[in-house]
Design a protein around this motif. Structure first.
Motif, short mmCIF file in Angstrom:
data_model
loop_
_atom_site.label_atom_id
_atom_site.label_comp_id
_atom_site.label_asym_id
_atom_site.label_seq_id
_atom_site.Cartn_x
_atom_site.Cartn_y
_atom_site.Cartn_z
N ASN A 14 54.25 44.12 24.87
CA ASN A 14 53.24 43.06 24.94
C ASN A 14 53.58 41.92 23.99
N ALA A 18 54.27 37.92 24.94
CA ALA A 18 53.48 36.81 24.41
C ALA A 18 54.36 35.67 23.88
N ILE A 238 45.16 40.59 25.32
CA ILE A 238 45.80 41.70 26.02
C ILE A 238 45.30 43.04 25.48
N TYR A 239 45.38 43.21 24.16
CA TYR A 239 45.00 44.49 23.57
C TYR A 239 43.48 44.68 23.59
N ARG A 259 47.14 50.22 30.50
CA ARG A 259 48.00 49.06 30.34
C ARG A 259 47.52 47.94 31.25
N LEU A 260 48.07 46.76 31.08
CA LEU A 260 47.80 45.63 31.96
C LEU A 260 49.05 45.31 32.75
N GLN A 264 47.97 40.14 34.86
CA GLN A 264 46.92 40.14 33.85
C GLN A 264 47.43 39.56 32.53
N LYS A 265 48.65 39.94 32.15
CA LYS A 265 49.21 39.42 30.89
C LYS A 265 49.42 37.91 30.98
N TYR A 268 46.08 36.18 30.54
CA TYR A 268 45.58 36.10 29.17
C TYR A 268 46.43 35.17 28.30
N ARG A 279 37.79 38.27 25.20
CA ARG A 279 38.18 39.63 24.84
C ARG A 279 37.10 40.64 25.22
#
Length: 285
Positions: A14, A18, A238-239, A259-260, A264-265, A268, A279
């Motif tokens: 992740n 980012a 994400i988290y 997980r995503l 989705q990642k 975000y 969030r």
């Protein structure tokens, strides 16, 4: 492709995700730092090494970070130059190594305070150095510390089974297991029960407190610092939404890995770029 870039690409983490839209220089610097973190973590996690060999490998990295090593390989040279070029404070990097070293012969924390000492070393210290590399000022350091605690708590909740079964590690404090009458044997047997759900909700609330603290701190930072920390805000989204998925689903951590997906990642990361924090909302389907 450099060794650092290759390690970052293969990790598919992740954090690596980012960083994808950073300017080239910052992306290279963060890839070098990420590769250092990944390598140190792998020293204590990957099979095939004795405890003595793991300690020796971490000793070598301490020498590299301290500037006392010779005959540097490619990654060691990149990390040494990164420290020199950016005049990095090496204290967080040394604490990260110490935190990873503690995992060679793991001891379950007795209290929440002991747990947070560990999460500070292996996560908050990563945040401190990352903030510096991304160009944030010292005003952003409390944010980085809080965010590190939050992200690591999500990892700990999600990875209870893997940490125990693969590495013999239990990060949840003894006092918390006793409070909710959930045992190490329950972890070994993968028992999903109301006690487990109550325990993990308790831990999730701690993570939520750190997410909220980080968000409050972020909102009071300068525009320069907020812009520098957009990758960290993407990580928070994400988290934070992985945590929300676990809570909504009743913490079925033994049956699945939360997980995503890539969409989705990306969503975000895009929202972090826009300065939008959702969030606490329902995760993207």
């Amino acid at each position: 492709m450099s060794q650092a870039a290759e390690i970052t690409r293969k990790a598919q983490s992740n954090l690596a995700f980012a960083l994808i839209d950073l300017p080239e220089t910052e992306r290279r610097h963060m890839a070098e730092f990420y590769a250092f973190c990944r390598t140190v973590d792998d020293i204590v996690d990957e099979p095939g090494m004795t405890p003595e060999e793991r300690h020796a490998a971490l000793d070598r990295w301490e020498q590299v970070v301290n500037g006392n090593a010779s005959d540097l390989n490619e990654l060691e040279g990149d990390v040494a130059r990164l420290i020199s070029e950016l005049d990095l404070d090496i204290t967080p990097m040394m604490k990260l190594i110490a935190g990873c070293r503690a995992d060679i012969n793991p001891v379950q924390p007795k209290t929440r305070e002991e747990l947070l000492e560990y999460t500070y070393c292996v996560a908050s210290c990563v945040g401190l150095t990352s903030a510096r590399i991304l160009g944030a000022t010292e005003a952003a350091f409390p944010y980085a510390i809080a965010m590190g605690h939050a992200l690591q708590m999500v990892n700990i909740i999600r990875d209870i089974s893997e940490d125990y079964n693969r590495h013999g590690r239990i990060y949840l404090p003894e006092e918390d297991l006793k409070r909710f009458q959930y045992t190490i044997q329950d972890i070994a047997n993968g028992i999903h029960s109301p006690n487990l759900q109550a325990l993990l909700q308790y831990e999730a609330e701690l993570a939520g407190q750190f997410f909220q603290k980080a968000e409050d701190l972020y909102n009071h930072l300068s525009l320069q610092d907020r812009n520098a920390l957009i990758p960290a805000q993407a990580m928070a989204l994400i988290y934070g939404n992985i945590l929300a998925k676990m809570q909504t689903d009743g913490f079925h951590i033994y049956a699945k890995r939360y997980r995503l997906n890539t969409f989705q990642k990306l969503w975000y990361l895009f929202r972090a770029r826009l300065g939008i924090s959702d969030r606490k909302n329902k995760p993207v389907a």
